[in-house]
Design a protein around this motif. Structure first.
Motif: not given
Length: 307
Positions: A1-9, A226-237
């Motif tokens: 699983m990639s790092a992006l896939e581990r981000v909450p939907l 986030s303002p700290d530069g962390e990817i904390v969520g995603r919306v898959d399209v």
């Protein structure tokens, strides 16, 4: 699983438009008239629409411009500022269109993404063989070069207080940040906020917690940063070429996402038949109030380097 896939939907989007666009881009919320505007860049068309039941978008106007329609901004009184290939156009409230002089040149260069700043000045970038520009057009019609070394100038966003400007260089996969005076437009030194390693960052917007929402072209998603530069969520399209998000609606709680079919083969489109549509999704977050364009006429050709 990639790092992006581990981000909450952050929600499941629904298809919002019945038509597909070649290069759907630049959605804008007009809070005064309660409409969503966006462009199909290569078709040279600006669309205006209203929300209907369940997050669907019903198109009310389809307005063609002389060449491309790279970006659209709206004024408080209802004029549209539209970035064409080399010049800017104004669509007046009576439907007439005024075209300004060329601001850039080059057969392989055109304007790209653009937005008003907190004071209503218009920022717009260029796309071409490079090096590309990020310009700011003031109320006096003068154009200031903010960046002159980009591969592809793209998405723009400000923090809720207007004191930080984020801008995207798609080809380097970098999101830049710099201090920004929301009154004078004075900028600080540019720095790299984040380098994206999946897909190519395209358009973006900001929420009330000063998180960025960035469309990743080629990745089929919008990510929350986030303002700290962390990817904390995603919306898959269900469309690989996600191009730009914006928060819209009276409460700014509906995320509108544009997509494109540009660069896709017949096989690609068959595999992703919803490509080029607009999508809407409730993510549990709200956007900041949109900035309106402060002008009424196209800017002049005068360019000056920023200090």
């Amino acid at each position: 699983m990639s790092a992006l896939e581990r981000v909450p939907l952050l929600g499941v989007p629904r298809v919002a438009t019945p038509i597909s666009h070649h290069l759907g881009e630049g959605p804008v919320w007009d809070p005064i008239r309660g409409r969503v505007l966006w462009v199909d860049i290569t078709a040279g068309v600006v669309y205006a629409a209203r929300f209907s039941y369940g997050g669907a978008i019903e198109i009310e106007e389809r307005v063609a411009f002389p060449d491309v329609a790279a970006a659209v901004a709206v004024s408080a009184t209802g004029e549209w500022l539209v970035a064409g290939a080399h010049r800017l156009c104004v669509r007046h409230r009576d439907g007439s269109i005024t075209t300004g002089p060329d601001l850039i040149d080059g057969a392989d260069r055109r304007f790209n993404d653009g937005k008003p700043d907190p004071a209503g000045r218009f920022l717009v970038g260029t796309k071409g063989p490079g090096p590309e520009l990020l310009l700011r057009l003031g109320a006096d019609g003068r154009a200031t070069v903010l960046d002159g070394d980009l591969g592809l100038s793209n998405g723009l966003a400000w923090t809720s207080d207007g004191r930080t400007l984020y801008s995207i260089d798609t080809t380097s996969r970098r999101i830049h940040a710099r201090s920004y005076d929301p009154v004078s437009g004075t900028t600080g030194e540019r720095r790299v906020f984040l380098e994206v390693d999946a897909g190519f960052p395209d358009g973006m917007t900001t929420d009330t917690e000063d998180h960025l929402w960035v469309a990743l072209w080629g990745q089929g998603c919008v990510v929350r940063i986030s303002p700290d530069g962390e990817i904390v969520g995603r919306v898959d399209v269900p469309a690989p070429h996600t191009s730009c998000p914006v928060f819209a609606g009276p409460d700014l709680d509906t995320l509108v996402i544009t997509t494109a079919t540009e660069g896709m083969t017949r096989e690609d489109i068959a595999a992703h038949p919803l490509s080029g549509r607009l999508f809407t999704v409730r993510t549990g977050h709200r956007g900041i109030a949109p900035h309106l364009w402060a002008g009424t006429r196209p800017p002049t050709t005068s360019l000056e380097e920023t200090a």
